[in-house]
Design a protein around this motif. Structure first.
Motif, PDB file in Angstrom:
ATOM      1  N   GLN A  51      11.659  16.387  -4.586  1.00  0.00           N
ATOM      2  CA  GLN A  51      11.416  15.157  -4.743  1.00  0.00           C
ATOM      3  C   GLN A  51      10.276  14.235  -6.173  1.00  0.00           C
ATOM      4  OE1 GLN A  51       9.563  12.508  -1.745  1.00  0.00           O
ATOM      5  NE2 GLN A  51      11.965  12.741  -0.466  1.00  0.00           N
ATOM      6  N   GLY A  52       9.514  15.412  -6.334  1.00  0.00           N
ATOM      7  CA  GLY A  52       8.182  15.466  -7.451  1.00  0.00           C
ATOM      8  C   GLY A  52       8.825  16.231  -8.421  1.00  0.00           C
ATOM      9  N   ILE A  53      10.074  16.689  -8.808  1.00  0.00           N
ATOM     10  CA  ILE A  53      10.672  17.607 -10.775  1.00  0.00           C
ATOM     11  C   ILE A  53      11.589  15.840 -10.256  1.00  0.00           C
ATOM     12  CG2 ILE A  53      12.457  18.702 -10.830  1.00  0.00           C
ATOM     13  CD1 ILE A  53      11.179  20.722  -8.403  1.00  0.00           C
ATOM     14  N   ALA A  54      12.094  15.348  -9.492  1.00  0.00           N
ATOM     15  CA  ALA A  54      12.681  15.095  -9.899  1.00  0.00           C
ATOM     16  C   ALA A  54      12.430  13.218 -10.566  1.00  0.00           C
ATOM     17  CB  ALA A  54      13.999  14.267  -8.631  1.00  0.00           C
ATOM     18  N   GLU A  55      10.994  13.590 -10.548  1.00  0.00           N
ATOM     19  CA  GLU A  55      10.214  12.770 -11.660  1.00  0.00           C
ATOM     20  C   GLU A  55       9.987  12.417 -12.800  1.00  0.00           C
ATOM     21  OE1 GLU A  55       9.217   9.249 -10.572  1.00  0.00           O
ATOM     22  OE2 GLU A  55       9.751   9.949  -8.273  1.00  0.00           O
ATOM     23  N   VAL A  56      10.059  13.658 -12.907  1.00  0.00           N
ATOM     24  CA  VAL A  56       9.917  14.571 -14.751  1.00  0.00           C
ATOM     25  C   VAL A  56      11.925  13.282 -15.642  1.00  0.00           C
ATOM     26  CG1 VAL A  56      10.058  16.507 -15.843  1.00  0.00           C
ATOM     27  CG2 VAL A  56       9.218  16.602 -13.664  1.00  0.00           C
ATOM     28  N   ARG A  57      11.077  13.062 -16.465  1.00  0.00           N
ATOM     29  CA  ARG A  57      11.796  12.722 -17.369  1.00  0.00           C
ATOM     30  C   ARG A  57      11.282  12.358 -18.451  1.00  0.00           C
ATOM     31  NH1 ARG A  57      10.935   6.136 -14.524  1.00  0.00           N
ATOM     32  NH2 ARG A  57      11.423   7.288 -12.227  1.00  0.00           N
ATOM     33  N   ASP A  58      10.684  12.370 -18.969  1.00  0.00           N
ATOM     34  CA  ASP A  58      10.435  12.688 -20.532  1.00  0.00           C
ATOM     35  C   ASP A  58       9.424  14.509 -20.066  1.00  0.00           C
ATOM     36  OD1 ASP A  58      10.405  10.047 -20.434  1.00  0.00           O
ATOM     37  OD2 ASP A  58       8.185   9.730 -19.782  1.00  0.00           O
ATOM     38  N   GLY A  59       9.028  15.211 -19.897  1.00  0.00           N
ATOM     39  CA  GLY A  59       8.524  16.233 -19.842  1.00  0.00           C
ATOM     40  C   GLY A  59       7.533  16.332 -21.461  1.00  0.00           C
ATOM     41  N   LYS A  60       6.389  15.553 -20.363  1.00  0.00           N
ATOM     42  CA  LYS A  60       4.815  15.222 -20.500  1.00  0.00           C
ATOM     43  C   LYS A  60       4.042  15.278 -20.084  1.00  0.00           C
ATOM     44  CE  LYS A  60       1.890  11.527 -23.257  1.00  0.00           C
ATOM     45  NZ  LYS A  60       1.790  12.866 -24.279  1.00  0.00           N
ATOM     46  N   THR A  61       3.470  15.951 -20.102  1.00  0.00           N
ATOM     47  CA  THR A  61       2.401  16.781 -19.060  1.00  0.00           C
ATOM     48  C   THR A  61       0.847  15.727 -19.786  1.00  0.00           C
ATOM     49  OG1 THR A  61       2.099  18.734 -20.577  1.00  0.00           O
ATOM     50  CG2 THR A  61       3.680  19.157 -18.983  1.00  0.00           C
ATOM     51  N   TRP A 109     -10.967  13.855 -10.625  1.00  0.00           N
ATOM     52  CA  TRP A 109     -10.403  13.791 -11.809  1.00  0.00           C
ATOM     53  C   TRP A 109     -10.071  13.192 -12.990  1.00  0.00           C
ATOM     54  CZ3 TRP A 109      -5.387  15.673  -8.724  1.00  0.00           C
ATOM     55  CH2 TRP A 109      -4.711  16.532  -7.444  1.00  0.00           C
ATOM     56  N   HIS A 110      -9.756  13.219 -13.999  1.00  0.00           N
ATOM     57  CA  HIS A 110      -9.272  13.233 -15.185  1.00  0.00           C
ATOM     58  C   HIS A 110      -7.763  12.199 -15.286  1.00  0.00           C
ATOM     59  CE1 HIS A 110      -9.472  12.744 -20.117  1.00  0.00           C
ATOM     60  NE2 HIS A 110      -9.833  11.575 -19.363  1.00  0.00           N
ATOM     61  N   LEU A 111      -8.149  10.610 -14.825  1.00  0.00           N
ATOM     62  CA  LEU A 111      -6.543  10.526 -14.108  1.00  0.00           C
ATOM     63  C   LEU A 111      -6.352   8.851 -15.635  1.00  0.00           C
ATOM     64  CD1 LEU A 111      -6.940   9.973  -9.975  1.00  0.00           C
ATOM     65  CD2 LEU A 111      -5.083  11.996 -11.780  1.00  0.00           C
ATOM     66  N   GLY A 112      -7.311   8.758 -16.685  1.00  0.00           N
ATOM     67  CA  GLY A 112      -7.226   7.343 -17.420  1.00  0.00           C
ATOM     68  C   GLY A 112      -6.306   7.760 -18.066  1.00  0.00           C
ATOM     69  N   PRO A 113      -5.668   9.062 -19.297  1.00  0.00           N
ATOM     70  CA  PRO A 113      -4.636   8.760 -19.654  1.00  0.00           C
ATOM     71  C   PRO A 113      -3.847   8.960 -19.252  1.00  0.00           C
ATOM     72  CG  PRO A 113      -6.163  10.976 -20.860  1.00  0.00           C
ATOM     73  CD  PRO A 113      -6.846   9.949 -19.348  1.00  0.00           C
ATOM     74  N   LEU A 114      -3.527   9.568 -17.572  1.00  0.00           N
ATOM     75  CA  LEU A 114      -2.145   9.051 -17.467  1.00  0.00           C
ATOM     76  C   LEU A 114      -1.997   7.830 -16.327  1.00  0.00           C
ATOM     77  CD1 LEU A 114       0.505  10.263 -14.748  1.00  0.00           C
ATOM     78  CD2 LEU A 114      -1.827  10.660 -13.788  1.00  0.00           C
ATOM     79  N   ALA A 115      -3.247   7.320 -16.139  1.00  0.00           N
ATOM     80  CA  ALA A 115      -2.530   5.756 -15.199  1.00  0.00           C
ATOM     81  C   ALA A 115      -2.991   5.042 -16.503  1.00  0.00           C
ATOM     82  CB  ALA A 115      -4.271   5.342 -15.372  1.00  0.00           C
ATOM     83  N   SER A 116      -3.041   5.097 -18.128  1.00  0.00           N
ATOM     84  CA  SER A 116      -2.389   4.329 -18.963  1.00  0.00           C
ATOM     85  C   SER A 116      -0.481   4.319 -19.245  1.00  0.00           C
ATOM     86  CB  SER A 116      -2.905   4.248 -20.361  1.00  0.00           C
ATOM     87  OG  SER A 116      -4.841   4.278 -19.748  1.00  0.00           O
ATOM     88  N   PRO A 143     -13.323  24.271  -8.271  1.00  0.00           N
ATOM     89  CA  PRO A 143     -12.782  23.876  -9.013  1.00  0.00           C
ATOM     90  C   PRO A 143     -11.008  23.855  -9.284  1.00  0.00           C
ATOM     91  CG  PRO A 143     -13.559  25.671  -9.796  1.00  0.00           C
ATOM     92  CD  PRO A 143     -13.642  25.469  -8.060  1.00  0.00           C
ATOM     93  N   LEU A 144     -10.416  23.499 -10.216  1.00  0.00           N
ATOM     94  CA  LEU A 144      -8.997  22.987 -10.572  1.00  0.00           C
ATOM     95  C   LEU A 144      -8.609  22.756 -11.665  1.00  0.00           C
ATOM     96  CD1 LEU A 144      -6.692  20.780  -8.652  1.00  0.00           C
ATOM     97  CD2 LEU A 144      -9.308  20.355  -8.492  1.00  0.00           C
ATOM     98  N   THR A 145      -7.650  22.545 -12.292  1.00  0.00           N
ATOM     99  CA  THR A 145      -7.333  22.075 -13.081  1.00  0.00           C
ATOM    100  C   THR A 145      -5.313  21.785 -13.062  1.00  0.00           C
ATOM    101  OG1 THR A 145      -8.061  23.023 -14.936  1.00  0.00           O
ATOM    102  CG2 THR A 145      -6.574  22.005 -16.258  1.00  0.00           C
ATOM    103  N   PRO A 146      -5.595  20.054 -12.887  1.00  0.00           N
ATOM    104  CA  PRO A 146      -4.273  19.326 -11.864  1.00  0.00           C
ATOM    105  C   PRO A 146      -3.489  19.169 -13.411  1.00  0.00           C
ATOM    106  CG  PRO A 146      -6.546  18.138 -11.340  1.00  0.00           C
ATOM    107  CD  PRO A 146      -7.038  19.573 -12.070  1.00  0.00           C
ATOM    108  N   VAL A 147      -2.284  19.259 -13.686  1.00  0.00           N
ATOM    109  CA  VAL A 147      -0.819  18.835 -13.944  1.00  0.00           C
ATOM    110  C   VAL A 147      -0.342  18.373 -14.110  1.00  0.00           C
ATOM    111  CG1 VAL A 147       0.799  19.852 -15.929  1.00  0.00           C
ATOM    112  CG2 VAL A 147      -1.827  21.525 -15.066  1.00  0.00           C
ATOM    113  N   ALA A 148      -0.663  16.667 -14.437  1.00  0.00           N
ATOM    114  CA  ALA A 148       0.626  15.672 -13.917  1.00  0.00           C
ATOM    115  C   ALA A 148       2.251  15.780 -14.913  1.00  0.00           C
ATOM    116  CB  ALA A 148      -0.171  14.620 -14.050  1.00  0.00           C
ATOM    117  N   THR A 149       2.895  16.126 -14.504  1.00  0.00           N
ATOM    118  CA  THR A 149       3.707  16.170 -15.709  1.00  0.00           C
ATOM    119  C   THR A 149       5.295  14.780 -14.710  1.00  0.00           C
ATOM    120  OG1 THR A 149       4.472  18.485 -15.034  1.00  0.00           O
ATOM    121  CG2 THR A 149       6.199  17.487 -15.923  1.00  0.00           C
ATOM    122  N   VAL A 150       5.608  14.614 -16.253  1.00  0.00           N
ATOM    123  CA  VAL A 150       6.454  12.919 -16.062  1.00  0.00           C
ATOM    124  C   VAL A 150       7.507  12.889 -17.016  1.00  0.00           C
ATOM    125  CG1 VAL A 150       4.364  11.888 -15.769  1.00  0.00           C
ATOM    126  CG2 VAL A 150       5.114  11.806 -17.945  1.00  0.00           C
TER     127      VAL A 150
END
Length: 350
Positions: A37-47, A310-317, A343-350
């Motif tokens: 389901q998460g992979i299916a949310e990837v449409r733009d290939g932007k991270t 977590w640094h969510l500002g740019p993703l939220a915008s 610590p971690l470096t989470p990556v969102a892919t959209v």
């Protein structure tokens, strides 16, 4: 329901539901189907990188017990191993080497709390004597151990071999082994509540979810954007605690309806861009209650890992411009055996 470590479990907990010796809690709900389901949310290939620089927030003003990372070169044959000339061109060796080490307070910046981070005093044996235990009844001093003398803790102890602590159960490595990949949902509290300090209970959260048509489903990872991390970044490693204490939304850990929603929603993990996810100190606290009630509910009772700063500002915008709120999240902590946070470096892919 009984267990070799406990005769009865805390009210409202899920101890034992995932197995006698389970150490993952709600992460068990991130199934192969949730990953798909998460992979299916990837449409733009932007991270999007969802980590602050790990030397933020800066200083120790927000938490006197946690300090910025120390980064140093290693030694090589008694010399500083940085821009080290391994040989020279005359000898036929052109190599220039750099190598370094870090001393990290594991929960200083963008982090996961493991299930060994917060426990509680609870009468697991029914004998009238509360004992310090963690999720699924793992006992302090037996499976989650640490030194007792102050000389064996803190920065001054980093060279002492006896200065060890160890989560023999519920350590952060258990979380890392899962990969922590799945479908995530961003709840944009900042878009509705702005920069003002707002205590968010169930009713306010439901209004935001309804306004943005956000649906949280079983096994989703929920990320709360409040704007706090952007405020921290703007302070350039000189955080003003008084200003930050009056800034941005925080969850109200005293709201029983909110805690029940966390239970009923069956979310797998909860992360926010603020400090502690919930208000600290919690509203209206007294001697009868946990200082961090949401931490107790999530980590101790339900096995829900908590992410902070977590640094969510740019993703939220980006998601708001696209009219979306779901994304594919990859967020494993360090695979550091025995640690209670990472610590971690989470990556969102959209």
């Amino acid at each position: 329901m009984t267990n070799p470590r406990w005769k009865h479990r805390p009210p409202g907990s899920n101890w034992g539901d995932f197995g006698v010796d389970d150490q993952l809690g709600r992460l068990n709900l991130i199934t192969a189907e949730k990953v798909r389901q998460g992979i299916a949310e990837v449409r733009d290939g932007k991270t999007f990188c969802l980590s602050l620089p790990l030397d933020y927030p800066g200083g120790s003003q927000l938490n006197a017990n946690r300090h910025p990372p120390v980064l140093r070169p290693t030694l090589r044959q008694g010399s500083v191993n940085f821009n080290f000339l391994l040989g020279n061109l005359q000898a036929g060796r052109p190599d220039v080497l750099s190598d370094d080490l870090a001393i990290l307070h594991l929960q200083y910046s963008t982090q996961w709390d493991s299930l060994a981070h917060v426990g509680a005093l609870f009468d697991v044996n029914g004998d009238g004597v509360p004992e310090p235990v963690y999720y699924n009844g793992f006992a302090a001093g037996e499976r989650i151990c640490g030194p007792q003398h102050p000389d064996d803790a803190g920065m001054q102890a980093h060279m002492r071999p006896e200065s060890t602590s160890h989560a023999g159960a519920l350590g952060i490595e258990r979380m890392a082994e899962t990969g922590v990949q799945g479908r995530a949902a961003l709840v944009d509290l900042h878009a509705h509540l702005g920069d003002t300090r707002t205590l968010v209970g169930y009713d306010t959260l439901m209004r935001v979810l309804e306004a943005d048509r956000v649906e949280i489903e079983r096994g989703d990872i929920v990320c709360l954007h409040t704007g706090f991390a952007d405020a921290v970044l703007a302070m350039g490693k000189q955080p003003d605690p008084q200003t930050l204490m009056q800034s941005c939304a925080v969850l109200d850990g005293r709201d029983e309806k909110l805690l029940q929603w966390i239970t009923d929603s069956e979310l797998a993990a909860l992360a926010a861009d603020n400090y502690a996810v919930e208000a600290y100190p919690a509203a209206g606290g007294d001697a009868c209650c946990a200082a961090l009630p949401l931490h107790q509910h999530c980590l101790f009772k339900l096995g829900v890992p908590l992410g902070e700063l977590w640094h969510l500002g740019p993703l939220a915008s980006y998601l708001r411009r696209q009219g979306r709120y779901r994304f594919f999240l990859t967020a494993p902590p360090l695979r550091l055996p025995g640690a209670v946070g990472s610590p971690l470096t989470p990556v969102a892919t959209v």
